[in-house]
Design a protein around this motif. Structure first.
Motif, mmCIF file in Angstrom:
data_model
loop_
_atom_site.group_PDB
_atom_site.id
_atom_site.type_symbol
_atom_site.label_atom_id
_atom_site.label_comp_id
_atom_site.label_asym_id
_atom_site.label_seq_id
_atom_site.Cartn_x
_atom_site.Cartn_y
_atom_site.Cartn_z
ATOM 1 N N PRO A 1 59.981 35.587 107.650
ATOM 2 C CA PRO A 1 59.759 36.998 107.333
ATOM 3 C C PRO A 1 60.993 37.841 107.635
ATOM 4 O O PRO A 1 61.601 37.729 108.696
ATOM 5 N N GLY A 2 61.384 38.667 106.669
ATOM 6 C CA GLY A 2 62.516 39.558 106.845
ATOM 7 C C GLY A 2 63.872 38.922 106.636
ATOM 8 O O GLY A 2 64.892 39.617 106.642
ATOM 9 N N ILE A 3 63.921 37.596 106.470
ATOM 10 C CA ILE A 3 65.203 36.895 106.309
ATOM 11 C C ILE A 3 65.348 36.332 104.895
ATOM 12 O O ILE A 3 66.377 36.483 104.253
ATOM 13 N N GLY A 4 64.321 35.688 104.388
ATOM 14 C CA GLY A 4 64.391 35.154 103.031
ATOM 15 C C GLY A 4 63.655 33.838 102.878
ATOM 16 O O GLY A 4 63.037 33.322 103.819
ATOM 17 N N THR A 5 63.732 33.277 101.684
ATOM 18 C CA THR A 5 63.017 32.055 101.324
ATOM 19 C C THR A 5 63.947 31.117 100.574
ATOM 20 O O THR A 5 64.790 31.558 99.787
ATOM 21 N N THR A 6 63.781 29.813 100.837
ATOM 22 C CA THR A 6 64.507 28.789 100.091
ATOM 23 C C THR A 6 63.489 27.853 99.441
ATOM 24 O O THR A 6 62.632 27.283 100.123
ATOM 25 N N PHE A 7 63.563 27.716 98.115
ATOM 26 C CA PHE A 7 62.713 26.765 97.397
ATOM 27 C C PHE A 7 63.543 25.516 97.088
ATOM 28 O O PHE A 7 64.705 25.611 96.671
ATOM 29 N N PHE A 8 62.944 24.343 97.327
ATOM 30 C CA PHE A 8 63.576 23.059 97.029
ATOM 31 C C PHE A 8 62.877 22.450 95.823
ATOM 32 O O PHE A 8 61.687 22.131 95.873
ATOM 33 N N VAL A 9 63.604 22.322 94.721
ATOM 34 C CA VAL A 9 63.063 21.751 93.485
ATOM 35 C C VAL A 9 63.548 20.303 93.387
ATOM 36 O O VAL A 9 64.750 20.048 93.232
ATOM 37 N N TYR A 10 62.618 19.347 93.490
ATOM 38 C CA TYR A 10 62.946 17.925 93.408
ATOM 39 C C TYR A 10 62.530 17.397 92.038
ATOM 40 O O TYR A 10 61.344 17.415 91.683
#
Length: 538
Positions: A526-535
């Motif tokens: 929260p408040g920092i960001g998100t990383t999505f990993f697409v395999y």
């Protein structure tokens, strides 16, 4: 030409409107009084001819920007009749007054164009032109007739919006593989979708024993009738199973009957839908009657659980079709009925018409999202080489207006070529990038990169030979407690008035990845960001 106001020419009252509004627009553009009168009179002369002899006559007043130093007031009169032949004297007089009149007649349409150069074009800025549009849009009625005409135009526009929404709702109801019907308090069937019509292959007008006996198995009929009589008394819900006739045989269906209520709790009708569970019932009967199948029972139960999950998704579709999609329509109907009452322009703008447009917009967005989800099926597709660089750049181009508006910074590293379905992969990256732009309280910074090894960042990295693409943003992030929900249909973690969307985007992403035999993971703070990993498989 930039249109300012449009007038339908039907009678003498419209002639008065045409003259007054021609005078007004000339006055607001700084034209001298003498030229105002000559311009408005010339327009009125031809308008009078059109009212007397024409058909489907429309007068459009606007501003034509030839160049920065040359701007002119323009009046264009369209008619289905050759007006000049009907009354050449009127055209001679109008030409004498204005001097700048052009006439043409072809394909059974006549066009009369008046133009008058603005003496001070520099004062006629874009903002000034917009103020002209707003003036005529919100001006007080010139007469009771003008007020009635404005109300009629607004009602016609709202009616067209309602018709469009109803058509899209009906399209959705006919697309999903569920049998749906709506019944009123007197047992009359108000609506059935195409799936039910095709299954029954006969008329279905009344929800009662005689009618149901034509397609429901006799052994299941009494249970349905008994529960239906109970539901009508206490307005409760019923879920059960029954065999429905399809062709020359019967198939098992889950039957749901629920009261259909609007926001204030008022009961309006009953929603009945049938979900095909024949595969599950076949598995159950096979396991019950054949003891030799115990060895493979576990595999069948696993397959059965997947079918139940799919049917749950179908039920969610039915819920959306019956409730969420009907709410905006109900609001439009309510507002439409109120729009005809004696209200001031200020009251209509402040309380009703904006809400109608908002409800219609949400309806359109929700239908589009649900239709997109239903179109991404799990059938085997031919996987072809897809260059992800092209996919991502096309997506960035599609979102260019949002990127420019939010002053977003996007970094893209070289991406691999994968085996896939290009249209689905484009949907995948569109939703991931759009979410990164949407769920952000500051200037978005988005990084898209290919990574051979994500084990240090993704603790749930799958075992296998995969291409790994990371989509990293600096958005609002989310709490880990929601990690099991974000890929579910219609899940929203934020208020609708703060962040838009219908909770379908990530569910669609997951479905696309599953179609490609891949995996979609994420990490977020929260408040920092998100990383999505697409395999995606190499």
């Amino acid at each position: 030409m930039k249109e300012i106001v449009k007038i339908n020419l039907d009678n003498e009252m419209d002639l008065i409107l045409a003259h007054k509004r021609s005078m007004k627009i000339a006055e607001m553009c700084g034209m001298p009084s003498s030229l105002q009168t000559r311009f408005a009179t010339a327009v009125s002369e031809v308008a009078r001819c059109s009212i007397a002899n024409g058909e489907n006559s429309i007068l459009t007043l606007g501003i034509n920007v030839v160049k920065t130093t040359h701007k002119e007031i323009v009046a264009v009169l369209n008619d289905d009749v050759d007006l000049k032949t009907c009354n050449p004297e009127a055209f001679r007089y109008a030409s004498k007054l204005s001097g700048n009149i052009a006439y043409s007649y072809s394909d059974n349409i006549s066009v009369t164009k008046f133009s008058q150069k603005v003496s001070s074009p520099g004062l006629l800025s874009e903002a000034k032109i917009k103020s002209l549009v707003d003036y005529f849009k919100y001006e007080s009625p010139l007469s009771p007739y003008d007020e009635m005409r404005k109300k009629n135009i607004e009602l016609i526009a709202l009616s067209e919006k309602l018709s469009e929404s109803e058509n899209r709702y009906r399209q959705l109801a006919n697309t999903i593989p569920i049998l749906i019907c709506i019944i009123n308090e007197r047992n009359h069937v108000l609506l059935i979708n195409e799936s039910l019509q095709e299954t029954l292959q006969s008329s279905f007008t009344v929800f009662e024993r005689k009618e149901l006996s034509t397609f429901v198995h006799p052994d299941d009929l009494d249970v349905i009738i008994e529960n239906w009589n109970r539901l009508k008394k206490n307005k409760s819900e019923y879920f059960g199973e029954a065999r429905v006739k399809k062709g020359d045989s019967y198939r098992w269906y889950l039957i749901s009957i629920t009261p259909n209520k609007i926001e204030d709790g008022t009961f309006t009708s009953w929603l009945v839908y049938f979900v095909d569970i024949h595969a599950q019932k076949t598995v159950e009967e096979t396991l019950k009657n054949n003891s030799e199948l115990k060895a493979i029972q576990r595999e069948l139960e696993n397959a059965n659980s997947k079918l139940i999950f799919k049917n749950k998704e179908l039920q969610q579709f039915a819920y959306i079709a019956s409730h969420d999609l009907q709410e905006p329509l109900r609001k439009i109907r309510i507002m439409l009925s109120r729009a005809g009452e004696d209200l001031t322009e200020e009251q209509k703008n402040q309380y009703y018409f904006d809400k109608i447009m908002g409800a219609a917009g949400r309806m359109s967005d929700l239908i589009s999202d649900v239709l997109n989800y239903s179109k991404v099926d799990n059938n085997v597709h031919t996987l072809l080489p897809v260059d992800l660089n092209e996919i991502v750049h096309e997506t960035i181009n599609d979102l260019s207006l949002v990127i420019e508006e939010k002053n977003a910074l996007i970094n893209i590293s070289p991406l691999p070529i994968v085996a896939g379905v290009s249209t689905q992969l484009r949907q995948l990256f569109f939703n991931l990038i759009n979410n990164a732009l949407k769920f952000n309280s500051e200037e978005p910074v988005l990084t898209i990169t290919a990574d051979e090894d994500s084990s240090e960042e993704d603790q749930y990295k799958p075992i296998g030979n995969y291409q790994v693409i990371k989509v990293i943003d600096n958005g609002i992030g989310m709490d880990n407690k929601y990690s099991g929900r974000i890929f579910d249909m219609f899940q929203r973690l934020h208020e609708r008035d703060k962040y838009g969307g219908n909770g379908i985007g990530l569910a669609l992403c997951k479905r696309i990845i599953e179609n490609h035999n891949g995996i979609l993971n994420f990490t977020s703070k929260p408040g920092i960001g998100t990383t999505f990993f697409v395999y995606l498989p190499k």
